[in-house]
Design a protein around this motif. Structure first.
Motif, short mmCIF file in Angstrom:
data_model
loop_
_atom_site.label_atom_id
_atom_site.label_comp_id
_atom_site.label_asym_id
_atom_site.label_seq_id
_atom_site.Cartn_x
_atom_site.Cartn_y
_atom_site.Cartn_z
N HIS A 116 0.85 -1.19 0.00
CA HIS A 116 0.00 0.00 0.00
C HIS A 116 0.88 1.24 0.00
O HIS A 116 1.78 1.37 0.84
CB HIS A 116 -0.92 -0.01 1.23
CG HIS A 116 -1.89 1.12 1.23
ND1 HIS A 116 -3.01 1.14 0.41
CD2 HIS A 116 -1.93 2.28 1.93
CE1 HIS A 116 -3.67 2.26 0.61
NE2 HIS A 116 -3.05 2.97 1.53
N THR A 133 0.96 5.46 -0.06
CA THR A 133 0.21 6.70 0.04
C THR A 133 1.20 7.84 0.27
O THR A 133 2.21 7.66 0.94
CB THR A 133 -0.85 6.64 1.16
OG1 THR A 133 -1.53 7.89 1.23
CG2 THR A 133 -0.23 6.32 2.50
N GLU A 137 2.71 11.91 -1.47
CA GLU A 137 2.65 12.98 -2.47
C GLU A 137 3.82 12.88 -3.43
O GLU A 137 4.90 12.41 -3.06
CB GLU A 137 2.65 14.34 -1.77
CG GLU A 137 1.36 14.61 -1.02
CD GLU A 137 1.34 15.97 -0.36
OE1 GLU A 137 2.43 16.56 -0.17
OE2 GLU A 137 0.24 16.43 -0.03
N HIS A 193 -1.51 13.80 -4.97
CA HIS A 193 -1.69 12.92 -3.81
C HIS A 193 -2.17 11.56 -4.30
O HIS A 193 -3.08 11.48 -5.10
CB HIS A 193 -2.71 13.52 -2.84
CG HIS A 193 -2.85 12.68 -1.61
ND1 HIS A 193 -1.97 12.77 -0.56
CD2 HIS A 193 -3.72 11.70 -1.30
CE1 HIS A 193 -2.32 11.87 0.37
NE2 HIS A 193 -3.38 11.21 -0.05
N TYR A 194 -1.50 10.51 -3.84
CA TYR A 194 -1.90 9.17 -4.27
C TYR A 194 -2.14 8.27 -3.07
O TYR A 194 -1.57 8.45 -2.00
CB TYR A 194 -0.84 8.55 -5.19
CG TYR A 194 0.53 8.42 -4.55
CD1 TYR A 194 1.48 9.42 -4.71
CD2 TYR A 194 0.85 7.30 -3.78
CE1 TYR A 194 2.72 9.32 -4.12
CE2 TYR A 194 2.10 7.20 -3.18
CZ TYR A 194 3.02 8.21 -3.35
OH TYR A 194 4.24 8.12 -2.75
N ASP A 195 -3.04 7.32 -3.27
CA ASP A 195 -3.39 6.36 -2.23
C ASP A 195 -3.70 5.06 -2.98
O ASP A 195 -4.82 4.85 -3.42
CB ASP A 195 -4.61 6.87 -1.46
CG ASP A 195 -4.89 6.03 -0.22
OD1 ASP A 195 -4.38 4.90 -0.13
OD2 ASP A 195 -5.64 6.51 0.64
N ASP A 197 -2.73 0.72 -4.05
CA ASP A 197 -2.17 -0.59 -3.76
C ASP A 197 -1.47 -1.09 -5.02
O ASP A 197 -2.00 -0.92 -6.11
CB ASP A 197 -3.28 -1.58 -3.38
CG ASP A 197 -3.87 -1.26 -2.01
OD1 ASP A 197 -3.10 -1.32 -1.03
OD2 ASP A 197 -5.06 -0.94 -1.94
N GLY A 257 -6.24 2.38 -6.96
CA GLY A 257 -6.44 3.27 -5.82
C GLY A 257 -7.00 4.59 -6.30
O GLY A 257 -7.73 4.65 -7.28
#
Ligand SMILES: [Zn+2]
Length: 148
Positions: free
Chosen positions: A14, A16, A18, A38-40, A42, A54
């Motif tokens: 995972h 998450t 910037e 911004h990323y979040d 898998d 994601g």
């Protein structure tokens, strides 16, 4: 953003955080990065490929097509999904995929009041004088389109 394949465990990873805005080269009068990406997401490796899914968000400054004022819009990609062949043994660069999805989610006709947090000045214009000004603004915009 580069993913190091050796750092991805079998169950996936995972990620998450910037990153620098992947659309810096778009910088123009019309669209400008207004902050980091911004990323979040898998990521995982399987079936000889890399997959990632994601969400992404990227603030950009755009120009309203009605009042021609600049405003900041947050591009949201709620279902970012990639499956790609592994090109080499070390890393996969997800930046081009992120960039493409962000561009796909750019509003084609941005209105500054689209997020509901401000009122577009073009909607308030009533007087004759301001109507004249608005027309000249539109012709400037038309020229811009032709120049593309
Ligand atoms: Zn506006």
């Amino acid at each position: 953003m580069k993913v190091h394949l050796k750092q991805i465990p079998p169950q996936g990873l995972h990620l998450t955080g910037e990153e620098d805005c992947p659309m810096q080269d778009l910088a123009s009068e019309e669209i400008r990065c207004a902050g980091p990406l911004h990323y979040d997401i898998d990521v995982g490796v399987g079936d000889g490929g890399l997959w990632a899914n994601g969400s992404l968000s990227q603030p950009v400054e755009m120009r309203c097509v009605s009042c021609l004022e600049k405003f900041v819009h947050e591009i949201r990609v709620p279902a970012f999904a990639v499956h790609t062949e592994l090109p080499g043994p070390e890393t996969v660069d997800l930046t081009p995929f992120m960039r493409e999805d962000l561009l796909l989610n750019l509003p084609a006709h941005p209105h500054c009041d689209r997020d509901g947090d401000r009122v577009c000045k073009a909607r308030q214009i009533k007087s004759k004088e301001q109507d004249g000004k608005r027309k000249s603004d539109w012709s400037a915009l038309d020229k811009l389109k032709l120049n593309r």
